[in-house]
Design a protein around this motif. Structure first.
Motif, PDB file in Angstrom:
ATOM      1  N   SER A  49      13.309   1.831  -3.736  1.00  0.00           N
ATOM      2  CA  SER A  49      13.592   0.362  -3.620  1.00  0.00           C
ATOM      3  C   SER A  49      13.200  -0.401  -2.573  1.00  0.00           C
ATOM      4  N   CYS A  50      13.565   0.202  -1.441  1.00  0.00           N
ATOM      5  CA  CYS A  50      13.806   0.057   0.380  1.00  0.00           C
ATOM      6  C   CYS A  50      12.115  -0.746   0.640  1.00  0.00           C
ATOM      7  N   ILE A  51      11.192   0.216   0.199  1.00  0.00           N
ATOM      8  CA  ILE A  51       9.978  -1.070   0.137  1.00  0.00           C
ATOM      9  C   ILE A  51       9.549  -2.358  -0.017  1.00  0.00           C
ATOM     10  N   PHE A  52      10.370  -2.353  -1.702  1.00  0.00           N
ATOM     11  CA  PHE A  52      10.847  -3.888  -2.682  1.00  0.00           C
ATOM     12  C   PHE A  52      11.250  -4.580  -1.935  1.00  0.00           C
ATOM     13  N   LEU A  53      12.188  -4.217  -1.541  1.00  0.00           N
ATOM     14  CA  LEU A  53      13.657  -5.130  -0.662  1.00  0.00           C
ATOM     15  C   LEU A  53      12.710  -5.702   0.094  1.00  0.00           C
ATOM     16  N   GLN A  54      12.345  -4.462   1.438  1.00  0.00           N
ATOM     17  CA  GLN A  54      11.816  -5.492   2.558  1.00  0.00           C
ATOM     18  C   GLN A  54      11.137  -6.259   2.320  1.00  0.00           C
ATOM     19  N   THR A  55      10.257  -5.834   1.160  1.00  0.00           N
ATOM     20  CA  THR A  55       8.732  -6.910   1.444  1.00  0.00           C
ATOM     21  C   THR A  55       8.892  -8.174   1.008  1.00  0.00           C
ATOM     22  N   VAL A  56      10.558  -8.638  -0.504  1.00  0.00           N
ATOM     23  CA  VAL A  56      10.445  -9.751  -0.991  1.00  0.00           C
ATOM     24  C   VAL A  56      10.646 -10.628   0.426  1.00  0.00           C
ATOM     25  N   SER A  59       0.648  -1.341  -0.298  1.00  0.00           N
ATOM     26  CA  SER A  59       0.279  -0.556   0.139  1.00  0.00           C
ATOM     27  C   SER A  59       0.964   1.205  -0.048  1.00  0.00           C
ATOM     28  N   GLN A  60       2.041   1.072   1.300  1.00  0.00           N
ATOM     29  CA  GLN A  60       2.959   2.487   0.795  1.00  0.00           C
ATOM     30  C   GLN A  60       3.221   2.279  -0.527  1.00  0.00           C
ATOM     31  N   ALA A  61       4.207   0.949  -1.390  1.00  0.00           N
ATOM     32  CA  ALA A  61       4.615   1.420  -2.355  1.00  0.00           C
ATOM     33  C   ALA A  61       3.635   2.367  -3.419  1.00  0.00           C
ATOM     34  N   ILE A  62       2.279   1.699  -3.508  1.00  0.00           N
ATOM     35  CA  ILE A  62       1.268   2.251  -4.295  1.00  0.00           C
ATOM     36  C   ILE A  62       1.117   4.268  -4.180  1.00  0.00           C
TER      37      ILE A  62
END
Length: 219
Positions: free
Chosen positions: A106-113, A88-91
């Motif tokens: 980039s930070c959000i995506f890495l943490q998500t994965v 939701s934050q990424a969106i």
């Protein structure tokens, strides 16, 4: 890889002809090469966020390959409010478009994965050795459906006697290896026919059927 994050409602995710019900809070993990669809309830319509990603990080690639080799379709649904929140934050961040956006995303995506891998590895730890072997076999068939010429090659790929593989697969999944292999080829063929870019003869050749007649008879 893809996540379907259910934010409200009810429905189902259909992957490789198998249907799993999902509801609010569920997260469904899809592998590369999966054929899947999302079906919504008419009474309580499904709402969801969608997150697709890939990675060049060697360690993460190895972790994701391990997850793919051990998870069955039935264990691909999990829950993690942190992942739903991050997506939701990424969106929301996509509309910011300032000098920090790319680094924040980039930070959000890495943490998500990382959360995905951690959650799904825990699922994998609960799976028996026979189940893990069967999931590895299914994943191999799914990702080599165009190049496989027959099931006999599974013996050399997995370093097991084919008879043992066949027996273990049937006793663990309730399906024969031949049935699974055939159903996957026909599902791919159905989608190619619907796409309309290749003729039936071309599809038959692409999927290593012995002839157009054999292909038609399988349907």
């Amino acid at each position: 890889f893809e996540l379907t994050i259910v934010t409200d409602g009810e429905g189902a995710v259909v992957t490789n002809d198998q249907r799993l019900g999902v509801g609010k809070g569920d997260i469904y993990f899809s592998f590369p090469g999966d054929f899947h669809d999302v079906v919504t309830s008419k009474v309580n319509p499904l709402k969801y966020d969608f997150f697709a990603f890939n990675t060049d990080d060697p360690e993460l690639k190895a972790d994701l390959a391990e997850v793919m080799s051990t998870l069955s379709l039935g264990t691909r649904i999990f829950r993690d409010d942190r992942i739903a929140s991050l997506v939701s934050q990424a969106i929301a961040e996509l509309s910011a478009e300032d000098e920090y956006s790319e680094r924040v995303l980039s930070c959000i995506f890495l943490q998500t994965v990382y959360y995905i891998v951690r959650d799904l590895k825990r699922h994998a730890d609960d799976v028996s050795s026979d189940e893990q072997l069967c999931y590895r076999v299914m994943n191999y068939i799914d990702t080599h459906v165009y190049s496989m010429t027959g099931l006999s090659e599974l013996g050399s790929v997995f370093s097991y006697n084919y008879s043992y593989l066949s027996t273990t697969f049937h006793s663990t999944t309730g399906r024969t290896l031949n049935d699974y292999y055939r159903s996957r080829k026909l599902e791919v063929a159905r989608l190619l026919l619907q796409e309309g870019k290749l003729s039936a003869s071309q599809i038959a050749e692409k999927l290593n059927f012995s002839s157009l007649y054999a292909f038609s008879k399988s349907f």
